[in-house]
Write a protein that holds these residues in place. Structure first.
Motif, PDB file in Angstrom:
ATOM      1  N   TYR A  16      52.477  -2.007 -41.094  1.00 44.84           N
ATOM      2  CA  TYR A  16      52.814  -3.432 -41.038  1.00 44.84           C
ATOM      3  C   TYR A  16      54.314  -3.628 -41.304  1.00 44.84           C
ATOM      4  N   GLN A  17      54.869  -4.644 -40.636  1.00 44.49           N
ATOM      5  CA  GLN A  17      56.267  -5.003 -40.900  1.00 44.49           C
ATOM      6  C   GLN A  17      56.420  -6.514 -40.894  1.00 44.49           C
ATOM      7  N   VAL A  18      57.377  -6.966 -41.666  1.00 44.79           N
ATOM      8  CA  VAL A  18      57.722  -8.380 -41.605  1.00 44.79           C
ATOM      9  C   VAL A  18      59.164  -8.559 -42.100  1.00 44.79           C
ATOM     10  N   GLY A  19      59.841  -9.546 -41.549  1.00 45.21           N
ATOM     11  CA  GLY A  19      61.183  -9.879 -42.030  1.00 45.21           C
ATOM     12  C   GLY A  19      61.218 -11.381 -42.249  1.00 45.21           C
ATOM     13  N   TYR A  20      61.837 -11.844 -43.302  1.00 45.38           N
ATOM     14  CA  TYR A  20      61.851 -13.294 -43.534  1.00 45.38           C
ATOM     15  C   TYR A  20      62.990 -13.708 -44.461  1.00 45.38           C
ATOM     16  N   GLN A  21      63.266 -14.992 -44.357  1.00 44.82           N
ATOM     17  CA  GLN A  21      64.264 -15.642 -45.197  1.00 44.82           C
ATOM     18  C   GLN A  21      63.632 -15.880 -46.571  1.00 44.82           C
ATOM     19  N   THR A  22      64.244 -15.389 -47.626  1.00 40.38           N
ATOM     20  CA  THR A  22      63.650 -15.584 -48.954  1.00 40.38           C
ATOM     21  C   THR A  22      64.033 -16.960 -49.514  1.00 40.38           C
ATOM     22  N   THR A  23      63.193 -17.463 -50.381  1.00 42.03           N
ATOM     23  CA  THR A  23      63.499 -18.770 -50.993  1.00 42.03           C
ATOM     24  C   THR A  23      64.460 -18.600 -52.176  1.00 42.03           C
ATOM     25  N   HIS A  24      64.879 -17.377 -52.399  1.00 44.50           N
ATOM     26  CA  HIS A  24      65.781 -17.107 -53.517  1.00 44.50           C
ATOM     27  C   HIS A  24      66.965 -16.308 -52.973  1.00 44.50           C
ATOM     28  N   ASN A  25      68.155 -16.621 -53.472  1.00 46.52           N
ATOM     29  CA  ASN A  25      69.315 -15.845 -53.061  1.00 46.52           C
ATOM     30  C   ASN A  25      69.528 -14.764 -54.123  1.00 46.52           C
ATOM     31  N   PHE A  26      69.505 -13.496 -53.691  1.00 45.88           N
ATOM     32  CA  PHE A  26      69.507 -12.390 -54.657  1.00 45.88           C
ATOM     33  C   PHE A  26      70.887 -11.981 -55.142  1.00 45.88           C
ATOM     34  N   LYS A  27      71.909 -12.620 -54.594  1.00 44.59           N
ATOM     35  CA  LYS A  27      73.237 -12.285 -55.097  1.00 44.59           C
ATOM     36  C   LYS A  27      73.314 -12.780 -56.537  1.00 44.59           C
ATOM     37  N   LYS A  28      73.696 -11.862 -57.433  1.00 45.99           N
ATOM     38  CA  LYS A  28      73.688 -12.244 -58.841  1.00 45.99           C
ATOM     39  C   LYS A  28      74.944 -13.065 -59.149  1.00 45.99           C
ATOM     40  N   VAL A  29      74.762 -14.239 -59.700  1.00 43.76           N
ATOM     41  CA  VAL A  29      75.917 -15.070 -60.002  1.00 43.76           C
ATOM     42  C   VAL A  29      75.981 -15.296 -61.510  1.00 43.76           C
ATOM     43  N   TYR A  30      77.108 -14.911 -62.061  1.00 43.21           N
ATOM     44  CA  TYR A  30      77.325 -15.202 -63.481  1.00 43.21           C
ATOM     45  C   TYR A  30      77.835 -16.635 -63.580  1.00 43.21           C
ATOM     46  N   SER A  31      77.353 -17.336 -64.563  1.00 42.69           N
ATOM     47  CA  SER A  31      77.723 -18.749 -64.647  1.00 42.69           C
ATOM     48  C   SER A  31      77.925 -19.142 -66.104  1.00 42.69           C
ATOM     49  N   ILE A  32      78.179 -20.396 -66.314  1.00 42.75           N
ATOM     50  CA  ILE A  32      78.330 -20.877 -67.696  1.00 42.75           C
ATOM     51  C   ILE A  32      76.984 -20.842 -68.438  1.00 42.75           C
ATOM     52  N   HIS A  33      75.918 -20.465 -67.718  1.00 37.76           N
ATOM     53  CA  HIS A  33      74.606 -20.359 -68.373  1.00 37.76           C
ATOM     54  C   HIS A  33      74.275 -18.909 -68.755  1.00 37.76           C
ATOM     55  N   THR A  34      75.181 -18.004 -68.446  1.00 33.24           N
ATOM     56  CA  THR A  34      74.957 -16.591 -68.783  1.00 33.24           C
ATOM     57  C   THR A  34      75.377 -16.344 -70.233  1.00 33.24           C
ATOM     58  N   PRO A  35      74.571 -15.636 -71.016  1.00 34.13           N
ATOM     59  CA  PRO A  35      74.992 -15.357 -72.400  1.00 34.13           C
ATOM     60  C   PRO A  35      76.388 -14.713 -72.444  1.00 34.13           C
ATOM     61  N   VAL A  36      77.159 -15.142 -73.410  1.00 36.94           N
ATOM     62  CA  VAL A  36      78.561 -14.719 -73.483  1.00 36.94           C
ATOM     63  C   VAL A  36      78.708 -13.191 -73.532  1.00 36.94           C
ATOM     64  N   ASN A  37      77.863 -12.546 -74.331  1.00 35.42           N
ATOM     65  CA  ASN A  37      77.927 -11.081 -74.416  1.00 35.42           C
ATOM     66  C   ASN A  37      77.847 -10.451 -73.040  1.00 35.42           C
ATOM     67  N   LEU A  38      76.953 -10.980 -72.261  1.00 34.35           N
ATOM     68  CA  LEU A  38      76.703 -10.422 -70.946  1.00 34.35           C
ATOM     69  C   LEU A  38      77.814 -10.819 -69.969  1.00 34.35           C
ATOM     70  N   LEU A  39      78.194 -12.057 -70.047  1.00 36.63           N
ATOM     71  CA  LEU A  39      79.234 -12.591 -69.158  1.00 36.63           C
ATOM     72  C   LEU A  39      80.509 -11.761 -69.284  1.00 36.63           C
ATOM     73  N   PHE A  40      80.878 -11.472 -70.509  1.00 31.31           N
ATOM     74  CA  PHE A  40      82.130 -10.747 -70.724  1.00 31.31           C
ATOM     75  C   PHE A  40      81.975  -9.230 -70.583  1.00 31.31           C
ATOM     76  N   SER A  41      80.738  -8.788 -70.329  1.00 26.48           N
ATOM     77  CA  SER A  41      80.614  -7.346 -70.053  1.00 26.48           C
ATOM     78  C   SER A  41      80.789  -7.107 -68.554  1.00 26.48           C
ATOM     79  N   ASN A  42      80.976  -8.196 -67.793  1.00 30.39           N
ATOM     80  CA  ASN A  42      81.179  -8.059 -66.357  1.00 30.39           C
ATOM     81  C   ASN A  42      82.664  -8.246 -66.036  1.00 30.39           C
TER      82      ASN A  42
END
Ligand code: BGC
Length: 928
Positions: free
Chosen positions: A848-874
């Motif tokens: 079986y095969q299928v291809g589709y547009q996901t309802t989620h964008n998987f590119k990881k985006v760091y934002s002002i909602h990311t914990p500071v420890n983690l944000l600054f480790s990037n």
């Protein structure tokens, strides 16, 4: 339709193995039908299939995972069998003829145990002339020798196995092997058997001192050559007083220190043999898979180190021996040493502790190849002294391991993750040398039960493990019988009598894993007494006063969260008593499930109650009334979620998330937590964190080791520091497979292939891929007990995925398409959507095969909602925030919160302007 992978007792055409039952299994591919309608097994006495001994008839109940057929077995007899399969499409096909051949079974030995002067260090060759009188139609050699043996006919090796008769608790039992020597004995010649020391009579394990073996001190040999002549008569040559002993040039051998051979030694007069008492343990047919040479390696680099040493880099750490081509004048001493790493560019072997791991050879001036006989090495680097004109092709590394077939193949779009898979596979190969060992190089190399337990599911995805572990579990039960049910920390124990939670629970967890992976109840039947004896042992130690936790337990061994810390720290900070009761309860629950499957109703009820009581005790003792786990460690919270120990799941998830956030999303787990970690995180909705832990390139982490040059998996997270120095020499191996247990998660979650517990053997699976943009793609082939699955996903864009799945004949899959919109399922052209319920595609055998547009964008985006420890480790996020906010602007006590939370909740350093600018900067294009 093709029938393949036919096995009896999970072995292909076994010769001389223990046959306490005959369970037949097979797989089917290339069929037009979807599943088996019925199958028929026929067992014959002859190759031409004329003398039928058993015919099951077409049976619709016959499971390809294992059908037990009672066959009355005679000693030393070859049986032939085939299976005919009918599919639901009306196809019918028969397998190629298979066979199995019994060993001596209860038959008396004609051969007697013989020995020679065991004080003499020169290893003996026991010899006997063989003069076949007539044409030989078939010949077998039944043989065992202690400590180790290698047999030859006219100087040619018999069979391809190394380190026979393998490792057991020789006080309990030992194995003999059967070899087909029909071709060899067509001409007259000499049967000779060289003996070495090995596990039996040289130093090995903790109890053996200096160079004295734990089990015995004398060479012992028993053999029986049986030649069947074409005229129907038979000649038997057994070991007896008529054999002679010639001394070899091997003057030293043991498993830790290596081997020494001096080809300048004079030839000693032959000696007469002596009859000797049989060794203590019972002589039985083999269970061990053959240990043979697999891969061979040429050095990838020849190094002249700063200390002017000649060192070879084999490019890969592995366990095995080598072949060295020698052309040196008489009397030249060649000295070889092996190591796992270089230190400051020089040869290094201090982390092998007392294991010398060397080979010494004195040349007689004759050009030749030398190969060690009775030792093995866990190595990547080789230091060679005494060779005058070394050429690359003079040295070949030879990987030795038990014959286990690879069943799992996994590839992703991430090079380092692929390297990790390869490193784990090499960790497995290096430590599947008859016994599942902790490591292959230092003065241990023992069957540590805890290591085997935590790795058993991973190993069973990667390779066919049933027969390999069945031998180990048999050994375990022999040990338990002598120890009142206690499972010693290492099996074979070699005198070790200590035990521990998690380690001893191998007695329940490994058989259960085998049952789940292979769907054959025989393993539970065989191990039931062992499983029960272990739970009863814990029960008896525990008494009425909870004394089990008073014993020493390794607990979350080598975790990084012990406040005392330090590079030699071995204990984690998760309360060992807590772990002990969780595993006690879990083992009792496994035992109850096994009892259920085997129809032992009384036991089922009894152990279910024990399990409930122990879980109840854990909940009462280690949790607050509101469900807060009082042991606040990553491992304790992972156990809490896995076993449903808290009344408040959300609270537990929050606590666990905070612990990770506080620690910059890095792991602190040891032998208990690590194998569970990513599986539990994915199960409870933290897939992104699981990926983060996998892909983290800083210490501690799997990929960090690879960036520091690992080609297998280290024992400790901090085995080597960033300067490339080994952190300590007390206990530090570069080839421990325990943390390689992450591969189980790769199959179960990253690719998403999980068997359903109620349908063991992968007859029915769920496929729930967890997508990740950094990984881009993942594809696996898993040749399960039920047939070969394939599953793959590929994110061609951050929000577009292609998924393909292959379900084998006779199997079913429930496929969940991640982040698929409901419209997708309306596409009734695609057979993948032929049967959909609640967003799950129910699939029968097929591709079986299928291809589709996901309802989620998987590119990881760091934002002002990311914990500071983690944000600054990037790094990229730090760059974007440059000139707006610095890590040090945020007080340490707030750093597990996000910038936005800090601004909203605390009077702080952050201004509204900062937040607005930070939000804008972080949202800018560019991946992070
Ligand atoms: C071994 C381990 C083992 C441990 C016991 C070590 O020396 O190498 O892997 O499980 O001891 O805690």
């Amino acid at each position: 339709m093709r029938i393949y992978d036919c096995r009896v007792n999970h072995l292909k055409n076994p010769l001389g193995f223990q046959m306490n039952r005959t369970v037949f299994s097979w797989k089917v591919k290339e069929a037009a039908g979807k599943e088996q309608d019925s199958a028929r097994i026929c067992v014959y006495a002859d190759k031409d299939e004329k003398i039928l001994l058993k015919d099951t008839g077409f049976d619709s109940e016959a499971s390809s995972l294992g059908v037990s057929v009672d066959v009355e077995l005679k000693p030393r007899t070859r049986y032939y069998w085939n299976v005919t399969v009918r599919s639901d499409a009306g196809e019918e096909n028969v397998s190629e003829t298979q066979w199995f051949e019994t060993g001596k079974r209860e038959e008396e030995w004609v051969g007697k145990w013989i020995s020679c002067n065991s004080e003499e260090k020169r290893h003996p060759f026991f010899e006997k002339a063989v003069n076949p009188e007539k044409k030989v139609s078939s010949a077998r050699l039944y043989i065992s020798g202690l400590g180790l043996y290698e047999a030859f006919y006219n100087g040619k090796r018999i069979g391809e196995e190394y380190l026979t008769p393998y490792s057991n608790d020789y006080y309990q039992w030992q194995q003999y092997q059967t070899f087909d020597v029909t071709e060899m004995v067509q001409e007259e010649g000499t049967l000779s058997v060289l003996l070495g020391n090995g596990w039996y009579k040289a130093r090995f394990g903790f109890a053996a001192i200096e160079d004295t073996g734990f089990y015995g001190s004398e060479w012992k040999l028993i053999a029986e050559l049986r030649m069947a002549y074409e005229d129907g008569t038979e000649e038997v040559i057994g070991t007896d007083e008529s054999w002679l002993v010639r001394r070899s040039n091997i003057i030293f051998s043991n498993l830790y220190d290596g081997e020494k051979m001096d080809d300048t030694l004079e030839v000693l007069p032959t000696e007469n043999v002596v009859l000797i008492d049989a060794p203590k343990g019972q002589l039985q047919e083999r269970l061990s898979l053959p240990v043979t040479i697999h891969e061979s390696f040429e050095p990838s680099e020849i190094i002249r180190t700063p200390k002017d040493e000649l060192v070879l880099d084999m490019g890969q750490e592995f366990a095995g021996i080598f072949r060295l081509h020698i052309r040196e004048p008489k009397g030249t001493k060649i000295h070889i040493q092996t190591g796992e790493i270089l230190q400051d560019g020089c040869f290094y072997n201090e982390n092998l502790r007392s294991a010398k791991s060397e080979y010494v050879y004195i040349s007689d001036g004759v050009e030749k190849d030398i190969v060690p006989h009775f030792t093995y090495y866990g190595y990547r680097y080789v230091k060679i002294e005494g060779v005058s004109d070394f050429k690359k092709e003079d040295f070949t590394g030879l990987a030795l391991y038990s014959e286990i077939e690879q069943t799992g193949f996994l590839k992703t779009g991430h090079e380092l993750v692929n390297k990790l898979y390869s490193n784990v596979l090499w960790g497995l190969k290096s430590n599947f040398l008859d016994v599942p060992t902790d490591c292959p190089q230092r003065d241990e190399r023992m069957g540590w039960t805890g290591d085997a337990q935590v790795f058993s599911a991973t190993a069973s995805f990667m390779t066919e493990t049933y027969a390999f572990y069945a031998k180990y579990l048999y050994d375990m039960w022999q040990e338990q019988k002598a120890l009142g049910g206690k499972v010693p920390d290492v099996v074979p124990s070699c005198g070790v009598e200590t035990t521990s939670t998690v380690w001893g629970d191998a007695a329940c967890i490994i058989p259960w894993n085998l049952y789940c992976f292979y769907g054959d109840k025989s393993i539970l039947e065989d191990q039931y007494d062992s499983m029960k004896a272990w739970v009863d042992y814990v029960r008896q130690v525990d008494g009425d006063e909870h004394l089990w936790r008073e014993k020493f337990h390794y607990g979350d061994w080598l975790a990084l969260d012990n406040p005392v810390g330090g590079v030699d720290q071995v204990l984690g900070s998760t309360d060992e008593g807590f772990i002990a009761y969780v595993y006690y309860a879990a083992s009792a629950s496994i035992l109850a499930k096994a009892a259920h499957l085997l129809g032992k109703t009384e036991d089922e009820k009894f152990y279910e109650k024990i399990s409930e009581e122990q879980f109840a005790f854990v909940k009462k003792e280690y949790y607050s009334a509101t469900g807060r786990c009082c042991v606040n460690t990553q491992t304790a919270l992972l156990l809490t979620l896995k076993y449903g120990l808290s009344s408040d799941v959300e609270l537990t998830k929050k606590m666990l998330r905070k612990l990770f956030t506080d620690n910059h999303d890095k792991l602190l787990t040891g032998f208990v937590g690590t194998p569970l970690m990513c599986n539990v995180l994915s199960d409870w909705g933290f897939s992104e964190l699981a990926y983060h832990l996998l892909l983290n390139e800083e210490a501690p982490g799997w990929l960090h080791e690879i960036l520091l040059g690992a080609t297998t998996v280290w024992e400790r997270w901090n085995s080597i520091d960033d300067e490339g120095h080994v952190s300590s020499t007390g206990m530090n191996s570069m080839n421990h497979y325990s943390y390689g247990s992450i591969v189980e998660w790769m199959f179960r979650h990253c690719v998403g292939l999980q068997q359903k517990e109620e349908c063991p053997g992968f007859k029915e699976v769920t496929i729930r891929p967890e997508l990740n943009w950094e990984l881009r793609s993942a594809e696996a082939v898993y040749d399960s007990a039920a047939g070969c699955y394939e599953a793959a996903w590929k994110l061609t864009k951050p929000d577009y995925v292609e998924i393909s799945v292959k379900v084998p004949f006779g199997c079913k899959a429930e496929l969940s398409l991640p982040y698929a919109s409901s419209e997708l399922f309306a596409n009734n052209e695609n057979p993948i959507f032929a049967d959909v319920k609640d967003g799950i595609c129910y699939l029968q055998a097929g591709e079986y095969q299928v291809g589709y547009q996901t309802t989620h964008n998987f590119k990881k985006v760091y934002s002002i909602h990311t914990p500071v420890n983690l944000l600054f480790s990037n790094d990229k996020a730090v760059k974007k925030l440059n000139g707006i906010v610095k890590f040090n602007d945020v007080p340490a006590q707030y750093r597990s919160y996000s910038l936005k939370e800090i601004f909203d909740r605390f009077d702080s350093c952050l201004t509204e302007d900062m937040i607005i600018r930070a939000e804008k900067a972080l949202a800018e294009e560019g991946e992070n």
